[in-house]
Scaffold this active site. Structure first.
Site, mmCIF file in Angstrom:
data_model
loop_
_atom_site.group_PDB
_atom_site.id
_atom_site.type_symbol
_atom_site.label_atom_id
_atom_site.label_comp_id
_atom_site.label_asym_id
_atom_site.label_seq_id
_atom_site.Cartn_x
_atom_site.Cartn_y
_atom_site.Cartn_z
ATOM 1 N N LYS A 13 38.714 36.847 29.581
ATOM 2 C CA LYS A 13 38.174 35.231 29.483
ATOM 3 C C LYS A 13 37.674 35.153 31.339
ATOM 4 O O LYS A 13 36.778 34.737 31.687
ATOM 5 C CB LYS A 13 39.219 34.265 29.504
ATOM 6 C CG LYS A 13 39.743 34.611 28.243
ATOM 7 C CD LYS A 13 41.377 33.473 27.907
ATOM 8 C CE LYS A 13 42.742 33.510 29.067
ATOM 9 N NZ LYS A 13 43.316 34.897 28.287
ATOM 10 N N ARG A 88 46.148 25.546 25.294
ATOM 11 C CA ARG A 88 46.224 26.733 24.966
ATOM 12 C C ARG A 88 47.337 26.829 23.879
ATOM 13 O O ARG A 88 47.548 26.811 22.960
ATOM 14 C CB ARG A 88 47.507 27.241 26.706
ATOM 15 C CG ARG A 88 46.947 28.524 26.735
ATOM 16 C CD ARG A 88 47.763 28.712 28.222
ATOM 17 N NE ARG A 88 48.236 30.222 28.247
ATOM 18 C CZ ARG A 88 46.734 30.560 29.389
ATOM 19 N NH1 ARG A 88 46.388 30.592 29.976
ATOM 20 N NH2 ARG A 88 47.444 31.809 28.966
ATOM 21 N N ARG A 127 45.125 45.804 35.935
ATOM 22 C CA ARG A 127 44.121 45.076 36.590
ATOM 23 C C ARG A 127 45.027 44.960 37.996
ATOM 24 O O ARG A 127 45.989 44.989 38.656
ATOM 25 C CB ARG A 127 44.287 43.711 35.849
ATOM 26 C CG ARG A 127 43.688 42.851 35.854
ATOM 27 C CD ARG A 127 43.763 41.710 35.992
ATOM 28 N NE ARG A 127 44.869 40.931 35.361
ATOM 29 C CZ ARG A 127 44.997 39.596 34.200
ATOM 30 N NH1 ARG A 127 43.657 39.375 33.627
ATOM 31 N NH2 ARG A 127 46.336 39.288 34.174
ATOM 32 N N ARG A 161 48.962 40.919 39.792
ATOM 33 C CA ARG A 161 50.202 39.256 39.412
ATOM 34 C C ARG A 161 51.275 39.756 39.565
ATOM 35 O O ARG A 161 51.348 40.791 38.530
ATOM 36 C CB ARG A 161 49.088 38.948 38.309
ATOM 37 C CG ARG A 161 48.308 38.139 38.512
ATOM 38 C CD ARG A 161 47.392 37.486 37.812
ATOM 39 N NE ARG A 161 48.170 37.413 36.317
ATOM 40 C CZ ARG A 161 47.662 36.706 35.839
ATOM 41 N NH1 ARG A 161 45.593 36.885 35.585
ATOM 42 N NH2 ARG A 161 48.227 36.583 34.370
ATOM 43 N N ARG A 172 53.886 36.591 27.293
ATOM 44 C CA ARG A 172 52.554 36.526 27.158
ATOM 45 C C ARG A 172 52.340 36.416 26.054
ATOM 46 O O ARG A 172 50.766 35.379 25.121
ATOM 47 C CB ARG A 172 51.869 36.972 27.894
ATOM 48 C CG ARG A 172 51.986 36.060 29.320
ATOM 49 C CD ARG A 172 51.616 36.956 30.600
ATOM 50 N NE ARG A 172 50.227 37.461 30.964
ATOM 51 C CZ ARG A 172 49.678 38.024 31.957
ATOM 52 N NH1 ARG A 172 50.250 39.029 32.527
ATOM 53 N NH2 ARG A 172 48.710 38.173 32.047
HETATM 54 P P1 AP5 Z 1 40.691 39.656 32.224
HETATM 55 O O1 AP5 Z 1 39.128 39.026 32.386
HETATM 56 O O2 AP5 Z 1 41.511 39.197 33.536
HETATM 57 O O3 AP5 Z 1 41.605 38.740 31.385
HETATM 58 P P2 AP5 Z 1 42.119 37.428 30.940
HETATM 59 O O4 AP5 Z 1 41.603 36.977 30.252
HETATM 60 O O5 AP5 Z 1 41.953 37.083 32.093
HETATM 61 O O6 AP5 Z 1 43.860 37.542 31.124
HETATM 62 P P3 AP5 Z 1 44.681 37.111 31.910
HETATM 63 O O7 AP5 Z 1 46.093 37.900 31.826
HETATM 64 O O8 AP5 Z 1 44.299 36.642 33.033
HETATM 65 O O9 AP5 Z 1 45.225 36.301 30.701
HETATM 66 P P4 AP5 Z 1 46.105 34.220 30.424
HETATM 67 O O10 AP5 Z 1 45.295 33.790 29.946
HETATM 68 O O11 AP5 Z 1 47.485 35.305 30.308
HETATM 69 O O12 AP5 Z 1 46.401 34.197 32.519
HETATM 70 P P5 AP5 Z 1 46.389 33.294 32.813
HETATM 71 O O13 AP5 Z 1 45.948 33.173 34.668
HETATM 72 O O14 AP5 Z 1 45.230 31.908 31.873
HETATM 73 O O15 AP5 Z 1 41.056 40.900 32.063
HETATM 74 C C1 AP5 Z 1 41.991 41.914 32.491
HETATM 75 C C2 AP5 Z 1 41.204 42.959 32.323
HETATM 76 O O16 AP5 Z 1 40.850 44.268 32.025
HETATM 77 C C3 AP5 Z 1 40.765 43.508 34.226
HETATM 78 O O17 AP5 Z 1 41.300 44.341 34.561
HETATM 79 C C4 AP5 Z 1 39.336 43.455 33.435
HETATM 80 O O18 AP5 Z 1 38.391 44.092 34.413
HETATM 81 C C5 AP5 Z 1 39.444 44.067 32.068
HETATM 82 N N1 AP5 Z 1 38.488 44.067 31.030
HETATM 83 C C6 AP5 Z 1 38.068 42.756 30.732
HETATM 84 N N2 AP5 Z 1 37.198 42.327 29.455
HETATM 85 C C7 AP5 Z 1 37.436 43.905 29.306
HETATM 86 C C8 AP5 Z 1 36.670 44.709 28.412
HETATM 87 N N3 AP5 Z 1 35.893 44.409 27.292
HETATM 88 N N4 AP5 Z 1 36.923 46.545 28.398
HETATM 89 C C9 AP5 Z 1 37.094 46.979 28.909
HETATM 90 N N5 AP5 Z 1 38.056 45.934 29.994
HETATM 91 C C10 AP5 Z 1 38.202 45.006 29.832
HETATM 92 O O19 AP5 Z 1 48.006 32.101 32.756
HETATM 93 C C11 AP5 Z 1 49.116 32.948 33.422
HETATM 94 C C12 AP5 Z 1 50.137 31.790 33.035
HETATM 95 O O20 AP5 Z 1 49.992 30.685 33.936
HETATM 96 C C13 AP5 Z 1 50.305 31.779 31.999
HETATM 97 O O21 AP5 Z 1 51.361 32.793 31.495
HETATM 98 C C14 AP5 Z 1 50.786 30.352 31.979
HETATM 99 O O22 AP5 Z 1 52.057 30.693 32.326
HETATM 100 C C15 AP5 Z 1 50.533 29.465 32.974
HETATM 101 N N6 AP5 Z 1 49.420 28.718 32.188
HETATM 102 C C16 AP5 Z 1 47.760 28.874 33.072
HETATM 103 N N7 AP5 Z 1 47.631 28.232 31.752
HETATM 104 C C17 AP5 Z 1 47.913 27.178 30.981
HETATM 105 C C18 AP5 Z 1 47.671 26.417 30.168
HETATM 106 N N8 AP5 Z 1 47.029 25.696 29.913
HETATM 107 N N9 AP5 Z 1 49.534 25.544 29.221
HETATM 108 C C19 AP5 Z 1 50.610 26.167 29.730
HETATM 109 N N10 AP5 Z 1 51.220 27.564 31.058
HETATM 110 C C20 AP5 Z 1 49.142 27.929 31.170
HETATM 111 MG MG MG Z 2 42.120 35.440 33.692
#
Ligand code: AP5
Ligand code: MG
Ligand code: ZN
Length: 218
Positions: A13, A88, A127, A161, A172
């Site tokens: 994402k 979410r 990552r 992270r 997660r």
């Molecule tokens: P990356 O693009 O970073 O993946 P991502 O989908 O953004 O993954 P996240 O870990 O950020 O998602 P998340 O939903 O767990 O975390 P968030 O910060 O939203 O890609 C990952 C890796 O893979 C990178 O190294 C990239 O280079 C590589 N990659 C990407 N695409 C690739 C491909 N096609 N091929 C190969 N490699 C690839 O949330 C964190 C925390 O915040 C949650 O756990 C929760 O506690 C809280 N939170 C956030 N939003 C909410 C909400 N709306 N409600 C409640 N709690 C929330």
């Molecule tokens: Mg992310």
């Protein structure tokens, strides 16, 4: 254009949101990034969210709904925004519908990044980001051109992270399948869901998304 990127942790994402941001000049709204900034700044929201995030659980709906509602009102969102990690839960999706209606805005498209959960741990554990400018990297899939030096700002400091480990990743993923995956059906029924294969190379995912964005823009 206003869109949502939806997919489990590590689906890509953030990676794709950054790309769309630079191609389309619309702003990435990542609730994860906003919450991490709040933790770093030690705000009330940050204090409330820190432990929950570390464990890989979801922060309460009202906290993230409030953050997004305020953020969407900022002038840089007038041209459009990419919601990354929000909504979410079904209550968050309902709140988003209400707030967009109240602000006379609409959702153009919801892009689902479809991935194989077995391979996500590898993405997450590898990552890291530039500590100065936030550019994202991966030990295997996206290395900086010069090892140990950020492509964007030449910084040599990087960060990982606290929730990017195999154990938290399981919590997660569980949160995703329990609370977030019902949104796929929700947006399918509303007619604006488009699904792309998130397991192909980063630039191929980017092209697949681009096709849907062009179509959505008409
Ligand atoms: P990356 O693009 O970073 O993946 P991502 O989908 O953004 O993954 P996240 O870990 O950020 O998602 P998340 O939903 O767990 O975390 P968030 O910060 O939203 O890609 C990952 C890796 O893979 C990178 O190294 C990239 O280079 C590589 N990659 C990407 N695409 C690739 C491909 N096609 N091929 C190969 N490699 C690839 O949330 C964190 C925390 O915040 C949650 O756990 C929760 O506690 C809280 N939170 C956030 N939003 C909410 C909400 N709306 N409600 C409640 N709690 C929330
Ligand atoms: Mg992310
Ligand atoms: Zn950098």
């Amino acid at each position: 254009m206003n869109l949502i990127l939806i997919g489990p942790p590590g689906a890509g994402k953030g990676t794709q949101a950054k790309q769309i941001e630079s191609t389309h000049g619309i702003v990435q709204l990542s609730t994860g990034d906003m919450l991490r900034a709040a933790v770093k700044a030690g705000t009330e929201v940050g204090k409330r969210a820190e432990l929950i995030m570390k464990k890989g659980e979801l922060v309460p709906d009202e906290v993230v709904i409030g953050i997004i509602s305020d953020r969407i009102d900022q002038p840089d969102c007038h041209h459009g925004f990419i919601l990354d990690g929000f909504p979410r839960t079904l209550p968050q999706a309902a709140a988003l519908d209400d707030m967009l209606r109240a602000k006379s805005k609409k959702l153009d498209v919801v892009i689902e990044l479809k991935v194989d959960p077995k391979l996500l741990v590898e993405r997450i554990v590898g990552r890291y980001t530039c500590a100065k400018c936030g550019e994202g990297y991966h030990d295997v899939f996206k290395k900086p051109e010069k090892s140990g030096v950020c492509d964007v700002c030449s910084s040599t400091e990087f960060a990982r992270r606290p929730d990017d480990n195999a154990e938290t990743m399981n919590t997660r993923l569980m949160a995703y399948y329990r609370d977030t995956s019902p949104l796929i059906g929700y947006y399918f029924c509303k007619g604006n869901l488009r699904t792309v294969d998130g397991m192909v190379a980063i630039d191929q995912v980017e092209r697949a998304i681009e096709k849907h964005l062009v179509e959505a823009r008409g």
